[in-house]
Design an enzyme around this catalytic site. Structure first.
Site, PDB file in Angstrom:
ATOM      1  N   GLY A  38       0.597  -1.639  -0.313  1.00 30.29           N
ATOM      2  CA  GLY A  38      -0.398   0.045   0.640  1.00 30.29           C
ATOM      3  C   GLY A  38       1.034   1.233  -0.355  1.00 30.29           C
ATOM      4  O   GLY A  38       0.011   2.309   0.097  1.00 30.29           O
ATOM      5  N   SER A  40       1.913   3.222  -2.565  1.00 32.26           N
ATOM      6  CA  SER A  40       1.234   4.494  -3.176  1.00 32.26           C
ATOM      7  C   SER A  40      -0.004   5.373  -2.585  1.00 32.26           C
ATOM      8  O   SER A  40      -0.202   6.130  -2.908  1.00 32.26           O
ATOM      9  CB  SER A  40       1.711   3.897  -4.382  1.00 32.26           C
ATOM     10  OG  SER A  40       2.234   3.852  -5.549  1.00 32.26           O
ATOM     11  N   LYS A 168      -3.679  -1.829   6.344  1.00 26.65           N
ATOM     12  CA  LYS A 168      -3.898  -2.166   6.327  1.00 26.65           C
ATOM     13  C   LYS A 168      -4.823  -2.827   7.915  1.00 26.65           C
ATOM     14  O   LYS A 168      -5.121  -3.821   8.026  1.00 26.65           O
ATOM     15  CB  LYS A 168      -3.911  -3.336   5.587  1.00 26.65           C
ATOM     16  CG  LYS A 168      -3.943  -2.445   4.172  1.00 26.65           C
ATOM     17  CD  LYS A 168      -3.210  -3.928   3.282  1.00 26.65           C
ATOM     18  CE  LYS A 168      -3.406  -3.481   1.527  1.00 26.65           C
ATOM     19  NZ  LYS A 168      -2.624  -4.802   0.667  1.00 26.65           N
ATOM     20  N   SER A 475      41.620 -28.857 -28.131  1.00 22.99           N
ATOM     21  CA  SER A 475      43.363 -29.297 -27.568  1.00 22.99           C
ATOM     22  C   SER A 475      44.222 -30.482 -29.411  1.00 22.99           C
ATOM     23  O   SER A 475      44.808 -29.716 -29.088  1.00 22.99           O
ATOM     24  CB  SER A 475      42.829 -30.303 -27.141  1.00 22.99           C
ATOM     25  OG  SER A 475      42.702 -29.750 -25.495  1.00 22.99           O
ATOM     26  N   SER A 542      35.668 -21.932 -21.174  1.00 22.39           N
ATOM     27  CA  SER A 542      35.142 -20.160 -21.056  1.00 22.39           C
ATOM     28  C   SER A 542      34.316 -20.154 -21.676  1.00 22.39           C
ATOM     29  O   SER A 542      34.524 -19.535 -22.709  1.00 22.39           O
ATOM     30  CB  SER A 542      36.946 -19.928 -22.156  1.00 22.39           C
ATOM     31  OG  SER A 542      36.889 -19.923 -22.734  1.00 22.39           O
TER      32      SER A 542
END
Length: 634
Positions: A38, A40, A168, A475, A542
């Protein structure tokens, strides 16, 4: 017009744009809490009851309330602050909305910030300039994890005064026991975070205890929210903090004298005052001091100024001027609290761009010293930091930088971290203190350097970085290339992923954090070998672009070629020379690239080697030709 003023305005604009406000500084208030608590509505109600909403806006508000579906014809006060169309339709706050309000006692600037976790960065942005925080709690749902996160961010960003607004209350029958349980659960965490908390029961929708005391809450004898905000006393900024003038730009006067421009962060600067450059320690006297309207004898915090110095000093954007009274820290290693916003977790060893005031520098997160358990307020051990988590990290820059602790001076103690690949802001940081590590270490100048070794070997040192999926042929191609270079009498070394992990990096696993550390160590080893004049062949999966960028950054100044060995995963899996894909499919290998972990293809490699179409020897010949073209091999 004074020539210095003219040069100043060319950078900063007209005096009218920067003329200070004549009214005293307003109290800056943050409203935050979990989504749907609540915020806003409370802010809209506060503005309405304080008479801060113009009549025409009230008419529009009534129409918008009908349009966006409020029941029983009630006014939806949240619409006063939820200005974005997406916010209104979804009934949430996304952006930070600012509102201005005045009463007979005080002026206020109120920031309405988002509640959703994915907008924590917006909340932190709003909090960074505030002095009081209103943390809302839904009395029905009680305290949420986001409630504690926002409390922690308030504490880290220096907000000491907090209102725990239990909203509330009408939905729980205005129960005093319900209110007490929420406060007593929150109080220990607030104490751990060193927050000064006042708890107020309210109903933002009905207006209870927002501006006017509620008859339904007769058991509560404290102030209403507005009364408390009018009365809260904020400690004034420490006037003992010395001058901090970050240099924003450099120009020249009509006489050709350097003119240094910036905004004073703290302290005062006077004509003829002796100042010092934070990094390097050069001293000079302020020969001329110019404000936005012309020459002045003195300027204070927030003033945009331009100065000339005697003797003329070589300064640039990011340099920091101070006086001897209170010098900032100068170090290349510091500890900081970091609020992480990035989608990908933070791991030690990754490189970013640091933006601290006007200063920009590469920076490495060297260690994660723990992260904050937001529910208890205590630090817990961690090796990674995920989105919206708060951690204590150690960071290092290549050279010395000047800074203060955030608690001492926000302007020179707060920073951002930028992902150097995507350009996204991934973290906000608050400096805690300088670290002594490395402060007494200095690079030793050697008589026999890399150039001398290269001349002896009759070759150029370089790093060739082979990246690609497991089974792509990295490799194999690297081995073929080394044979061809050896035949040309070139001295090489091949660093293969498996071989490195069987020795130097035997202690590392395959989590993302361990992969970062694996490549960091390899980059350092490669740099040493290049200094020896060798051609270094590195064969590593990587998989992440950020990590490959980190390797390239650490090898800055070294010939570096990124070679992408490209082969579809179907072919790699069909080859499966080590049986790894089969194990990964059976769930026996976790975080396996291509199966349970992603591979980010290089955006602009120096060479693409398609191993699905060509043999290793042919691809190795292509690399040799590239080395000859680049002058690395002959």
């Amino acid at each position: 017009m004074n020539p210095i003023s003219a040069a100043y305005q060319a950078v900063f604009g007209s005096p009218e744009a920067a003329r200070p406000c004549e009214r005293p500084p307003a109290l800056r208030i943050l409203t935050c809490g979990a989504v749907d608590d609540g915020k806003s509505t409370l802010l809209g109600r506060l503005l309405f009851e304080a008479g801060a909403v113009p009549e025409d806006q009230l008419v529009a508000l009534a129409a918008d309330s009908r349009r966006y579906g409020t029941s029983n014809g009630e006014i939806d006060y949240s619409l006063l602050t939820d200005g974005l169309e997406a916010e209104r339709e979804r009934n949430i706050t996304i952006d930070v909305a600012y509102r201005y309000m005045s009463t007979a006692r005080r002026d206020f600037i109120i920031a309405d910030t988002p509640g959703h976790e994915q907008y924590t960065a917006n909340m932190a942005t709003g909090a960074s300039q505030c002095e009081v925080g209103i943390i809302l709690v839904d009395a029905i749902r009680g305290l949420q994890q986001q409630t504690f996160r926002h409390a922690a961010i308030c504490s880290i960003l220096g907000i000491r005064h907090v209102v725990l607004a239990v909203n509330k209350m009408d939905a729980v029958g205005f129960s005093q026991e319900h209110f007490r349980r929420i406060y007593e659960t929150f109080a220990p965490v607030a104490a751990q975070l060193k927050l000064d908390v006042v708890a107020i029961p309210i109903s933002a929708r009905r207006g209870d205890n927002v501006v006017v005391a509620s008859r339904s809450l007769a058991w509560y004898a404290g102030a209403t929210l507005l009364e408390h905000l009018e009365r809260v006393e904020i400690a004034q900024a420490d006037s003992s903090i010395g001058l901090r003038l970050p240099i924003q730009g450099v120009s020249r006067t009509s006489e050709g004298v350097r003119l240094y421009m910036g905004t004073i962060a703290t302290g005062t600067l006077s004509l003829r005052e002796r100042v010092r450059v934070a990094v390097g320690g050069a001293e000079a006297v302020v020969e001329r001091l110019v404000g936005v309207e012309g020459p002045v004898d003195q300027a204070g915090p927030g003033a945009a100024v331009a100065v000339t110095l005697t003797p003329e000093t070589d300064l640039g954007r990011g340099d920091l001027l101070h006086t001897d009274a209170d010098a900032p820290a100068c170090s290349n290693h510091f500890s900081a609290q970091v609020i992480w916003f990035g989608e990908r977790p933070l791991f030690a060893g990754r490189d970013y761009e640091l933006r601290l005031g006007t200063y920009t520098s590469p920076v490495t997160v060297t260690a994660i010293r723990g992260k904050l358990d937001i529910v208890s307020g205590l630090r817990v051990a961690a090796t990674e930091v995920t989105r919206d988590e708060i951690a204590i990290c150690h960071l290092a820059t290549p050279g010395l930088i000047a800074f203060d602790s955030y608690e001492h001076c926000r302007a020179t103690g707060s920073f951002l971290l930028i992902d150097r690949v995507t350009g996204e802001t991934v973290a906000a940081g608050m400096v805690r203190n300088a670290l002594d590590r490395g402060s007494n270490l200095f690079a030793q100048k050697l008589t026999v350097d890399r150039r001398a070794r290269e001349e002896l070997l009759d070759q150029k040192g370089a790093v060739l970085w082979f990246t690609g999926l497991s089974g792509a042929g990295k490799s194999t191609i690297a081995d073929a290339l080394e044979r061809k270079l050896h035949a040309r009498r070139k001295l090489t070394i091949l660093l293969d992923g498996d071989n490195i992990r069987l020795g130097l990096n035997r202690d590392l696993g395959f989590t993302e954090g361990d992969r970062v550390e694996n490549l960091r160590r390899v980059a350092e080893v490669a740099r040493l070998m290049v200094d020896a004049g060798l051609i270094v062949l590195c064969s590593f999966i990587s998989p992440f672009a950020a990590d490959r960028a980190m390797v390239r950054e650490r090898l800055e100044g070294t010939p570096f070629l990124e070679l992408f060995v490209d082969a579809p995963i179907e072919i790699c899996e069909h080859r499966d020379p080590k049986g790894l894909y089969a194990k990964a499919r059976r769930g026996e290998i976790r975080n396996f690239t291509g199966i349970s972990s992603s591979y980010e293809r290089p955006a602009a490699p120096d060479l693409v080697l398609d191993s699905s179409r060509y043999e290793a020897d042919e691809l190795a010949d292509r690399v040799v030709r590239l080395l000859v073209e680049r002058g690395i091999a002959t």
